[in-house]
Design a protein around this motif. Structure first.
Motif, PDB file in Angstrom:
ATOM      1  N   MET A   1       0.856  -1.166   0.000  1.00 21.22           N
ATOM      2  CA  MET A   1       0.000   0.000   0.000  1.00 21.22           C
ATOM      3  C   MET A   1       0.904   1.233   0.000  1.00 21.22           C
ATOM      4  O   MET A   1       1.707   1.407   0.904  1.00 21.22           O
ATOM      5  CB  MET A   1      -0.876  -0.057   1.256  1.00 21.22           C
ATOM      6  N   TYR A   5      -5.115   5.976  -3.179  1.00 17.15           N
ATOM      7  CA  TYR A   5      -5.930   5.048  -3.972  1.00 17.15           C
ATOM      8  C   TYR A   5      -5.888   3.645  -3.371  1.00 17.15           C
ATOM      9  O   TYR A   5      -6.922   2.973  -3.293  1.00 17.15           O
ATOM     10  CB  TYR A   5      -5.449   5.030  -5.424  1.00 17.15           C
ATOM     11  N   ASP A   6      -4.722   3.211  -2.929  1.00 16.97           N
ATOM     12  CA  ASP A   6      -4.586   1.894  -2.299  1.00 16.97           C
ATOM     13  C   ASP A   6      -5.418   1.803  -1.014  1.00 16.97           C
ATOM     14  O   ASP A   6      -6.038   0.781  -0.736  1.00 16.97           O
ATOM     15  CB  ASP A   6      -3.126   1.580  -1.985  1.00 16.97           C
ATOM     16  N   GLN A   9      -8.985   1.440  -2.005  1.00 18.29           N
ATOM     17  CA  GLN A   9      -9.261   0.082  -2.462  1.00 18.29           C
ATOM     18  C   GLN A   9      -9.370  -0.884  -1.278  1.00 18.29           C
ATOM     19  O   GLN A   9     -10.195  -1.805  -1.293  1.00 18.29           O
ATOM     20  CB  GLN A   9      -8.181  -0.391  -3.439  1.00 18.29           C
TER      21      GLN A   9
END
Length: 62
Positions: A1, A5-6, A9
């Motif tokens: 990570m 964005y990670d 998600q």
């Protein structure tokens, strides 16, 4: 990570999508969700600390 964005998600994997239109509020809500996932032992300590670091870095960018 490695990115926001990670983190998004990761939250999405648990059915959480956060978008209020207010960047600061989004980051705050994401942090609360990450804390709750860790508290409930759905994510590891490493995922928790990495996600918090990313969120706090993004908060300080502005």
């Amino acid at each position: 990570m490695k990115t926001l964005y990670d983190v998004m998600q990761l939250l999405k994997n648990f059915g959480t999508i956060i978008y209020t239109g207010d960047r600061q509020a989004d980051l705050d809500l994401m942090e609360e969700e990450i804390k709750e996932l860790y508290k409930q032992q759905f994510i590891s300590a490493k995922e928790f600390s990495t996600a918090l670091l990313i969120l706090r870095q993004r908060r300080n960018e502005k």
